[in-house]
Write a protein that holds these residues in place. Structure first.
Motif, mmCIF file in Angstrom:
data_model
loop_
_atom_site.group_PDB
_atom_site.id
_atom_site.type_symbol
_atom_site.label_atom_id
_atom_site.label_comp_id
_atom_site.label_asym_id
_atom_site.label_seq_id
_atom_site.Cartn_x
_atom_site.Cartn_y
_atom_site.Cartn_z
ATOM 1 N N PHE A 20 50.409 -115.000 34.518
ATOM 2 C CA PHE A 20 50.719 -116.244 33.304
ATOM 3 C C PHE A 20 49.558 -117.017 33.199
ATOM 4 N N LEU A 21 49.191 -117.123 34.701
ATOM 5 C CA LEU A 21 47.960 -118.365 34.528
ATOM 6 C C LEU A 21 46.703 -117.470 34.350
ATOM 7 N N ASN A 22 46.502 -116.215 34.239
ATOM 8 C CA ASN A 22 45.453 -115.559 33.887
ATOM 9 C C ASN A 22 45.203 -115.062 32.432
ATOM 10 N N GLU A 23 46.419 -115.398 31.595
ATOM 11 C CA GLU A 23 46.373 -115.523 30.300
ATOM 12 C C GLU A 23 45.324 -116.315 29.576
ATOM 13 N N SER A 24 44.613 -115.650 28.701
ATOM 14 C CA SER A 24 43.741 -116.850 27.900
ATOM 15 C C SER A 24 43.901 -116.713 26.505
ATOM 16 N N ASP A 25 44.153 -117.941 25.922
ATOM 17 C CA ASP A 25 44.408 -117.894 24.369
ATOM 18 C C ASP A 25 43.799 -119.320 23.940
ATOM 19 N N PRO A 26 42.787 -119.735 23.867
ATOM 20 C CA PRO A 26 42.374 -121.122 23.462
ATOM 21 C C PRO A 26 43.090 -121.710 22.353
ATOM 22 N N GLU A 27 43.533 -120.961 21.366
ATOM 23 C CA GLU A 27 44.275 -121.453 20.227
ATOM 24 C C GLU A 27 45.738 -121.830 20.409
ATOM 25 N N ASN A 28 46.242 -121.320 21.481
ATOM 26 C CA ASN A 28 47.600 -121.433 21.643
ATOM 27 C C ASN A 28 47.721 -122.649 22.915
ATOM 28 N N GLU A 29 47.995 -123.937 22.168
ATOM 29 C CA GLU A 29 48.025 -125.232 22.763
ATOM 30 C C GLU A 29 49.132 -124.988 23.865
ATOM 31 N N LEU A 30 50.336 -124.508 23.325
ATOM 32 C CA LEU A 30 51.345 -124.492 24.186
ATOM 33 C C LEU A 30 51.251 -123.417 25.245
ATOM 34 N N THR A 32 48.375 -123.270 26.921
ATOM 35 C CA THR A 32 47.544 -124.038 27.753
ATOM 36 C C THR A 32 48.031 -125.090 28.317
ATOM 37 N N SER A 33 48.882 -125.725 27.832
ATOM 38 C CA SER A 33 49.751 -126.928 28.281
ATOM 39 C C SER A 33 50.584 -126.640 29.235
ATOM 40 N N THR A 34 51.344 -125.452 29.271
ATOM 41 C CA THR A 34 52.317 -124.750 30.089
ATOM 42 C C THR A 34 51.606 -124.621 31.180
ATOM 43 N N GLN A 35 50.646 -123.736 31.204
ATOM 44 C CA GLN A 35 49.701 -123.269 32.279
ATOM 45 C C GLN A 35 49.260 -124.651 33.370
ATOM 46 N N GLU A 36 48.834 -125.526 32.609
ATOM 47 C CA GLU A 36 48.468 -126.684 33.255
ATOM 48 C C GLU A 36 49.542 -127.297 34.161
ATOM 49 N N GLN A 37 50.673 -127.475 33.420
ATOM 50 C CA GLN A 37 52.025 -127.922 34.083
ATOM 51 C C GLN A 37 52.540 -127.080 35.366
ATOM 52 N N VAL A 38 52.293 -125.585 35.109
ATOM 53 C CA VAL A 38 52.919 -124.602 36.264
ATOM 54 C C VAL A 38 51.712 -124.939 37.430
ATOM 55 N N ARG A 39 50.406 -125.160 37.185
ATOM 56 C CA ARG A 39 49.537 -125.391 38.120
ATOM 57 C C ARG A 39 49.908 -126.702 38.921
ATOM 58 N N LYS A 40 50.211 -127.672 38.472
ATOM 59 C CA LYS A 40 50.339 -128.937 38.925
ATOM 60 C C LYS A 40 51.762 -128.805 39.780
ATOM 61 N N SER A 41 52.756 -128.225 39.238
ATOM 62 C CA SER A 41 53.774 -127.883 40.037
ATOM 63 C C SER A 41 53.879 -126.959 41.071
ATOM 64 N N TYR A 42 53.016 -126.137 41.217
ATOM 65 C CA TYR A 42 52.682 -125.137 42.274
ATOM 66 C C TYR A 42 52.003 -125.782 43.182
ATOM 67 N N ASP A 43 51.058 -126.696 42.697
ATOM 68 C CA ASP A 43 50.312 -127.552 43.874
ATOM 69 C C ASP A 43 51.155 -128.646 44.538
ATOM 70 N N ILE A 44 52.092 -129.144 43.962
ATOM 71 C CA ILE A 44 53.023 -130.020 44.509
ATOM 72 C C ILE A 44 54.001 -129.119 45.571
ATOM 73 N N LEU A 45 54.517 -128.030 45.265
ATOM 74 C CA LEU A 45 55.221 -127.337 46.046
ATOM 75 C C LEU A 45 54.470 -126.734 47.231
ATOM 76 N N PHE A 46 53.418 -126.424 47.019
ATOM 77 C CA PHE A 46 52.549 -125.841 48.284
ATOM 78 C C PHE A 46 52.216 -126.996 49.213
ATOM 79 N N GLU A 47 51.977 -128.288 48.643
ATOM 80 C CA GLU A 47 51.844 -129.325 49.568
ATOM 81 C C GLU A 47 53.127 -129.768 50.415
#
Length: 244
Positions: A20-30, A32-47
């Motif tokens: 999911f995080l490796n997908e790329s579609d700059p025109e798809n704002e949803l 991109t924004s969901t990927q950003e949320q996943v990364r943030k949540s991932y980092d918090i859980l890893f911490e």
């Protein structure tokens, strides 16, 4: 039939998240924004897994859409951190379910099915959250932190931080809130894009699940004599119109 090992279950989630995080579609704002949320949540859980041992953490799980998103990411993080370590094949993940309302049968069925699928050691408590946490800690004194799928728009979510200790009058715990900033449409995009099975009540027009005595099908999804599925709700501000 041989049951998958716990780490295999985690690996499946890890692969889903990685792809999911490796997908790329700059025109798809949803996307991109969901990927950003996943990364943030991932980092918090890893911490959190750096701060606490796996057995010192528990996840609050009620089969709803938010905690399901959280669970998938949590399992992926567990695999990321522990893939080269020895975890028993039949390991079950600490989890608690606090219920103080009458249950929908569909939700109860999904909780049982998903708890087995994701290998949760799910302990139910029919009580207020405060008393349930106290009982849970008495039975599980090693628990130091609980991972919760609360979002900023939820009741009591407005002023929370990603990691925050309980108030002094509550059982002593660290609350971990990794999906605080997710919005309604990101939740549904994640679940549907990754083809995660969710509770069938959402396809019947319910957008926020409580008990049978305080939950109705969302009026904004009424379509003739029926109701549209929850993911078709346009106005995220109306998510809790399912609650009385």
């Amino acid at each position: 039939m041989i049951k998958d090992s716990f780490l295999s279950v985690c690996e499946h989630s890890y692969n889903l998240i990685t792809d999911f995080l490796n997908e790329s579609d700059p025109e798809n704002e949803l996307l991109t924004s969901t990927q950003e949320q996943v990364r943030k949540s991932y980092d918090i859980l890893f911490e959190s897994l750096n701060l606490y041992k796996l057995d010192e953490l528990s996840i609050s799980y009620n089969g709803g859409k938010d905690c399901l998103v959280l669970l998938i990411i949590y399992l992926a993080v567990i695999y990321d951190k522990y893939q080269n370590e020895s975890i028993p094949r039949d390991y079950k993940l600490n989890a608690l379910y606090i219920k103080n309302e009458s249950m929908f049968q569909e939700q109860d069925d999904f909780i049982k099915k998903s708890a087995a699928k994701y290998q949760l050691n799910l302990q139910p408590f029919r009580d207020t959250m405060k008393r349930a946490l106290h009982k849970y800690l008495v039975q599980n004194p090693c628990i130091k932190a609980v991972i919760i799928g609360i979002r900023r728009c939820d009741p009591y979510g407005k002023d929370l931080h990603y990691l925050q200790e309980t108030d002094p009058s509550w059982p002593r715990l660290m609350r971990v809130n990794p999906i605080l900033e997710w919005d309604y449409h990101q939740i549904w995009f994640f679940l549907r894009h990754l083809k995660i099975e969710y509770c069938k009540l959402y396809d019947m027009g319910y957008t926020s699940l409580g008990g049978t005595n305080n939950t109705i099908k969302n009026p904004d999804l009424q379509d003739g004599d029926g109701y549209l599925p929850a993911y078709l709700l346009d106005d995220s501000e109306k998510e809790r119109s399912s609650r009385l």
